[in-house]
Design a protein around this motif. Structure first.
Motif: not given
Length: 298
Positions: A85, A89, A203, A206
Motif C-alpha cells: 500500500y 500510494r 487498490l 494493494t
C-alpha cells in the motif's frame, strides 16, 4: 510412465505458485502498463518477515510451534500488505501520473529497500522452518508404484489455486472487477464517467501485494526458508512468466505461468539441471520477441 506421472505431480506445487504470482502481477501491470519487479520483492519480503516473527515467537515468547508459525504468517501478510500500500500510494502513483516509465526505475529502488531492510532485520541470518506436513498421500498407483504428494504440497497447491479462482471470479462478476477493467483499458475515459482512477490504481497494486504475500508465505512454509536474493530473481522471473499468457488477462497469464512450471520440472527430470534456468529464460525471451506487437502504450 510412473516416473513421468510422478514428475507431473511434483510440478503441481510450483505450477500453482507460478499461476498465483502471475495472476497477482497482472493485476498490477494492468494499471501501470510497465514492468514492475517490486512484486517479486513483496513475495520474498513476506516470507522473510514470517521467518523473523516465527523465530521471535519460538525463541523470544516461547510459544508452541503452531502459535509461533501463526504469528509469523500474520506478521508477514500484514507487513507485505502495508509495504504494498505504501509503495502504491507514495511511490508508484505520483510517478505514474508524471512519467510512467519512471515506474520501472523506481521498482528497482523499492526492491533494494525491501530486500536490504529484511536482511538487516534478520541480521543476515538464514532461518529455516522445521519440516511440516511431510506425510505422503498416495493419489494413484501404477505398476505397483505409489504416486502422490505430501500433505503440505497438496495444501499449498489448493491454496494457490483457490487464490487464482477467487480472484478470477471477483474480476469477472464484481463491481471492483469492472472498475479495474475500465481503468486498465482507458483511465482517462474512466475518469470522464466518474470513476476514481487513482483509487483503483492504488487498490489494484494493494490487491497484487496481498496475492504476493499469500504466495510468498505459502512458498516459505513449503520450502522452509526464503533467500535474501529471491526478491530480485522472483521479480524478473515473474515479469517473464506472466507474459506467456498475456498481461491483459490475469487468468490467461496464470495458465501460461503454470505451463512454464511444468516445462521446468520436465527439464529438471530429463535434462541437465545446470542449464534449466538458462533454457527456460531464453525460451521466454524468444517467445516475447516472436509474439511482440507494435503498439503505443499510453
Amino acid at each position: 510412465m510412473a516416473y513421468l506421472l510422478q514428475q507431473l505431480l511434483n510440478a503441481l506445487p510450483m505450477a500453482s505458485l507460478y499461476a498465483c504470482l502471475a495472476f497477482g502481477y497482472s493485476l498490477a501491470f494492468g494499471v501501470t502498463k510497465r514492468p514492475d519487479i517490486t512484486f517479486g520483492a513483496l513475495v520474498a519480503f513476506a516470507g522473510q518477515i514470517c521467518l523473523l516473527f516465527t523465530d521471535f515467537g519460538w525463541n523470544g515468547l516461547y510459544l508452541v510451534l503452531p502459535a509461533a508459525l501463526g504469528l509469523g504468517l500474520a506478521a508477514g501478510f500484514a507487513y507485505a500488505l502495508l509495504a504494498g500500500y505504501w509503495n502504491a500510494r507514495t511511490v508508484m502513483l505520483p510517478l505514474h501520473k508524471r512519467s510512467p516509465n519512471a515506474v520501472i526505475v523506481a521498482s528497482l529502488g523499492v526492491v533494494l529497500l525491501l530486500s536490504e531492510g529484511a536482511r538487516n532485520a534478520l541480521d543476515t541470518r538464514s532461518l529455516w522452518l522445521p519440516p511440516l506436513g511431510q506425510h505422503f498421500v498416495t493419489i494413484l498407483r501404477t505398476e505397483d508404484t505409489a504416486l502422490g504428494l505430501t500433505r503440505l504440497q497438496m495444501l499449498h497447491s489448493a491454496l494457490m489455486l483457490a487464490v487464482v479462482a477467487g480472484g478470477a471470479l471477483l474480476l469477472t462478476f464484481s463491481r471492483a472487477g469492472r472498475l479495474w477493467q475500465a481503468v486498465c483499458q482507458d483511465p482517462l475515459a474512466a475518469r470522464l464517467v466518474g470513476i476514481n482512477a487513482d483509487k483503483v490504481f492504488v487498490l489494484s497494486l494493494t490487491a497484487a501485494a496481498s496475492v504476493a504475500a499469500a504466495g510468498g508465505l505459502s512458498a516459505t512454509v513449503l520450502y522452509g526458508t526464503m533467500d535474501f536474493g529471491a526478491g530480485l530473481m522472483l521479480g524478473l522471473k515473474v515479469v517473464l512468466i506472466a507474459a506467456v499468457g498475456g498481461y491483459s488477462r490475469p487468468l490467461h497469464s496464470a495458465l501460461g505461468a503454470a505451463a512454464i512450471a511444468f516445462a521446468e520440472q520436465l527439464w529438471g527430470a530429463y535434462g541437465p539441471m545446470i542449464w534449466r534456468d538458462a533454457v527456460i529464460i531464453s525460451a521466454l525471451i524468444w517467445l516475447l520477441v516472436v509474439s511482440r506487437r507494435e503498439r503505443i502504450i499510453p
